[in-house]
Scaffold this motif. Structure first.
Motif, PDB file in Angstrom:
ATOM      1  N   ALA A  92       3.696   2.582  -3.583  1.00 24.90           N
ATOM      2  CA  ALA A  92       3.536   3.846  -3.746  1.00 24.90           C
ATOM      3  C   ALA A  92       1.824   4.310  -3.635  1.00 24.90           C
ATOM      4  O   ALA A  92       1.450   4.885  -3.284  1.00 24.90           O
ATOM      5  CB  ALA A  92       4.219   4.650  -4.803  1.00 24.90           C
ATOM      6  N   ARG A 121       3.949   9.142  -3.378  1.00 25.39           N
ATOM      7  CA  ARG A 121       4.937   9.947  -2.968  1.00 25.39           C
ATOM      8  C   ARG A 121       5.978   8.930  -3.304  1.00 25.39           C
ATOM      9  O   ARG A 121       6.330   7.701  -2.422  1.00 25.39           O
ATOM     10  CB  ARG A 121       5.536  10.441  -1.883  1.00 25.39           C
ATOM     11  N   LEU A 179      12.971   8.764   4.591  1.00 27.69           N
ATOM     12  CA  LEU A 179      11.855   8.173   5.293  1.00 27.69           C
ATOM     13  C   LEU A 179      11.683   7.858   6.307  1.00 27.69           C
ATOM     14  O   LEU A 179      10.245   7.664   6.410  1.00 27.69           O
ATOM     15  CB  LEU A 179      11.824   6.236   4.433  1.00 27.69           C
ATOM     16  N   GLU A 190       4.245  10.366  -8.640  1.00 30.29           N
ATOM     17  CA  GLU A 190       3.441  11.427  -8.205  1.00 30.29           C
ATOM     18  C   GLU A 190       2.413  11.668  -8.623  1.00 30.29           C
ATOM     19  O   GLU A 190       1.337  12.643  -8.581  1.00 30.29           O
ATOM     20  CB  GLU A 190       4.335  13.054  -7.825  1.00 30.29           C
ATOM     21  N   GLU A 224       5.583   5.609   1.143  1.00 29.21           N
ATOM     22  CA  GLU A 224       6.583   6.279   0.564  1.00 29.21           C
ATOM     23  C   GLU A 224       8.105   5.465   0.175  1.00 29.21           C
ATOM     24  O   GLU A 224       8.233   4.816   0.789  1.00 29.21           O
ATOM     25  CB  GLU A 224       7.090   7.526   1.356  1.00 29.21           C
ATOM     26  N   SER A 227       7.533   2.587   5.137  1.00 25.94           N
ATOM     27  CA  SER A 227       8.453   3.539   4.128  1.00 25.94           C
ATOM     28  C   SER A 227       8.631   1.792   2.609  1.00 25.94           C
ATOM     29  O   SER A 227       8.657   0.340   3.600  1.00 25.94           O
ATOM     30  CB  SER A 227       9.204   4.202   4.595  1.00 25.94           C
TER      31      SER A 227
END
Length: 150
Positions: free
Chosen positions: A27, A57, A82, A52, A32, A8
């Motif tokens: 990403a 994400r 997260l 996206e 994420e 994350s």
């Protein structure tokens, strides 16, 4: 797209410029990403859409890091959303360079210091207490950060 799979990333100031690139890279590498923005919701939504569309994400959170309690609240939100912290990138900055110093208020000064100095301290402190083993903290500064007043 796997170097950061399962990781994350939290980015302050991620809706444009360097911040947008900083959101898009982890990403693209599988992390994420949760990032903050202040004013331009459309720009933040465009970053999320681009991430996206590339198969990543990302989530945008409106936050003014110059407001009392905002940095801690932002980090708590990021951590909860997260499910843990692996990467923190402090990128948010503000300034008043377009305003003559004689016209600046003490509140202007306090806001610049809060965003550019206090918020990174608070986000780093939060990360130091909550980051998973092997985590990373990255602090970005620009000419605008160094010349932010007057």
């Amino acid at each position: 797209m796997s170097a950061l799979k399962g990781k994350s990333a939290v980015v302050t100031g991620g809706s444009r410029g360097i911040g947008r690139a900083v959101v898009e890279r982890p990403a693209r590498d599988g992390a994420e990403v949760l990032f903050g923005y202040v004013r331009d919701q459309a720009a933040a939504e465009a970053v999320v859409a681009a991430v996206e569309a590339a198969g990543g994400r990302a989530r945008a959170v409106r936050v003014d890091l110059g407001e009392p309690g905002a940095a801690e609240s932002f980090m708590t939100t990021a951590d909860e959303h997260l499910g843990g912290l692996d990467i923190l990138v402090n990128n948010a900055a503000t300034g008043t360079a377009s305003t003559p110093i004689a016209e600046l208020t003490e509140q202007d000064f306090d806001h610049v210091l809060s965003v550019n100095t206090k918020a990174p301290f608070l986000t780093i402190r939060y990360a130091a207490r909550h980051m998973r083993d092997g985590g990373r903290i990255i602090n970005i500064s620009t000419l605008h950060t160094n010349g932010g007043l007057g």
